[in-house]
Write an enzyme that holds these catalytic residues in place. Structure first.
Site, PDB file in Angstrom:
ATOM      1  N   GLU A  12       0.813  -1.218   0.000  1.00 20.81           N
ATOM      2  CA  GLU A  12       0.000   0.000   0.000  1.00 20.81           C
ATOM      3  C   GLU A  12       0.850   1.274   0.000  1.00 20.81           C
ATOM      4  OE1 GLU A  12      -4.103  -1.682   2.011  1.00 20.81           O
ATOM      5  OE2 GLU A  12      -2.462  -1.145   3.341  1.00 20.81           O
ATOM      6  N   ASP A 196     -11.710  -6.764  -3.106  1.00 20.75           N
ATOM      7  CA  ASP A 196     -12.524  -7.985  -3.047  1.00 20.75           C
ATOM      8  C   ASP A 196     -13.921  -7.611  -2.569  1.00 20.75           C
ATOM      9  OD1 ASP A 196     -12.767  -8.594   0.093  1.00 20.75           O
ATOM     10  OD2 ASP A 196     -10.780  -7.814  -0.333  1.00 20.75           O
TER      11      ASP A 196
HETATM   12  N1  SAH Z   1      -2.856 -11.580   2.778  1.00 21.58           N
HETATM   13  C1  SAH Z   1      -2.368 -10.860   3.939  1.00 21.58           C
HETATM   14  C2  SAH Z   1      -3.482 -10.527   4.895  1.00 21.58           C
HETATM   15  C3  SAH Z   1      -4.387  -9.463   4.367  1.00 21.58           C
HETATM   16  S1  SAH Z   1      -5.560  -8.924   5.549  1.00 21.58           S
HETATM   17  C4  SAH Z   1      -1.319 -11.735   4.628  1.00 21.58           C
HETATM   18  O1  SAH Z   1      -1.383 -12.926   4.535  1.00 21.58           O
HETATM   19  O2  SAH Z   1      -0.448 -11.150   5.276  1.00 21.58           O
HETATM   20  C5  SAH Z   1      -6.479  -7.774   4.575  1.00 21.58           C
HETATM   21  C6  SAH Z   1      -5.949  -6.356   4.488  1.00 21.58           C
HETATM   22  O3  SAH Z   1      -6.630  -5.652   3.469  1.00 21.58           O
HETATM   23  C7  SAH Z   1      -6.199  -5.531   5.740  1.00 21.58           C
HETATM   24  O4  SAH Z   1      -5.175  -4.581   5.913  1.00 21.58           O
HETATM   25  C8  SAH Z   1      -7.565  -4.862   5.485  1.00 21.58           C
HETATM   26  O5  SAH Z   1      -7.589  -3.514   5.896  1.00 21.58           O
HETATM   27  C9  SAH Z   1      -7.779  -4.944   3.972  1.00 21.58           C
HETATM   28  N2  SAH Z   1      -8.933  -5.734   3.509  1.00 21.58           N
HETATM   29  C10 SAH Z   1      -9.193  -5.953   2.192  1.00 21.58           C
HETATM   30  N3  SAH Z   1     -10.265  -6.761   2.050  1.00 21.58           N
HETATM   31  C11 SAH Z   1     -10.709  -7.056   3.291  1.00 21.58           C
HETATM   32  C12 SAH Z   1     -11.770  -7.883   3.785  1.00 21.58           C
HETATM   33  N4  SAH Z   1     -12.556  -8.575   2.972  1.00 21.58           N
HETATM   34  N5  SAH Z   1     -11.931  -7.975   5.124  1.00 21.58           N
HETATM   35  C13 SAH Z   1     -11.133  -7.273   5.963  1.00 21.58           C
HETATM   36  N6  SAH Z   1     -10.099  -6.511   5.551  1.00 21.58           N
HETATM   37  C14 SAH Z   1      -9.876  -6.395   4.225  1.00 21.58           C
END
Ligand code: SAH
Length: 234
Positions: A12, A196
């Site tokens: 980001e 998403d």
């Molecule tokens: N893939 C990452 C984890 C991502 S968590 C890993 O394995 O390290 C998701 C991140 O994107 C968070 O920072 C949140 O703010 C945002 N986000 C995007 N879609 C989201 C969703 N469906 N639910 C919650 N947060 C979401």
């Protein structure tokens, strides 16, 4: 003017660091802060790591240690509102914590005594964003963002968050940043690009679109910085 630009994940803030080109890296509280000069503004850029606690720590650090006078958040989110498609931008009008629950004592979801369910973002920064969107022909939606320490990939949870808070999008940091900025009286702006739809495919979509959606958000923030700089000169 010192401005904080914050994300939650490396993806980001990478497009921001690329754009400012030269920066100094400072380590503090087990995190990295990037100090840069952009036009007439001093910037402090950082990603917090995921979730409300890390986000609150980073926002407070950017303000209290690095002296940020405004905070802009750039990142990705899951869509709730069906009008929001992958890559679309949403600005938070106000934010809430969907996982904050002391309803056992008769309080509404998202509320603790001496707090409030919603925290409103800065009206002036939102106005600047609207102006930038209009000038560039970018569609910018405004709406409610719900935050919680959960990656939501569940249509039932998503529907509940929509009904309870009227939320348009959800993520894991925004509301905690809002609480910190509100308490410290620092104007803040939370921008998210959709990665998403917080449903069964959310994990897959997130992995596929994180980078491209993060860039959409970061590019908009950089354009906004130009406008904030110009705004100050008037
Ligand atoms: N893939 C990452 C984890 C991502 S968590 C890993 O394995 O390290 C998701 C991140 O994107 C968070 O920072 C949140 O703010 C945002 N986000 C995007 N879609 C989201 C969703 N469906 N639910 C919650 N947060 C979401």
């Amino acid at each position: 003017m010192k401005i904080a630009i914050m994300g939650a994940m490396p993806e980001e803030i990478a497009p921001l660091l690329e754009k400012v080109e030269r920066y100094e890296k400072v380590e503090y509280a087990k995190n990295s802060y990037y100090l840069a000069q952009y036009r007439d503004m001093e910037l402090v850029i950082a990603y917090s790591k995921i979730g409300k606690v890390f986000a609150a720590l980073t926002a407070a650090t950017m303000i209290e240690k690095f002296g940020a006078q405004q905070l802009l958040f750039s990142g990705v989110a899951g869509a709730i509102n069906p009008d929001l498609k992958i890559g679309d931008l949403i600005v938070a009008t106000k934010l809430c914590q969907h996982d904050l629950d002391i309803t056992a004592f008769g309080h509404p979801y998202g509320y603790v005594p001496e707090g409030s369910v919603f925290v409103e973002s800065d009206v002036h920064l939102r106005k600047i964003a609207r102006r930038v969107a209009k000038e560039k022909g970018i569609v910018l939606k405004e709406g409610i963002i719900a935050t919680g320490d959960q990656f939501v990939a569940d249509p039932v949870r998503k529907a509940w968050i929509m009904e309870e808070f009227g939320a348009d999008a959800l993520e894991m940091e925004g509301a905690s940043v809002a609480v910190v900025c509100d308490a410290l009286e620092v104007p803040f702006f939370i921008l998210r690009s959709i990665s998403d739809s917080a449903d069964m495919d959310a994990g897959f979509d997130f992995d596929t679109f994180l980078e491209s959606s993060a860039k959409v958000s970061a590019d908009f923030i950089m354009t906004m910085l130009d406008e904030i700089d110009g705004d100050r000169d008037q």
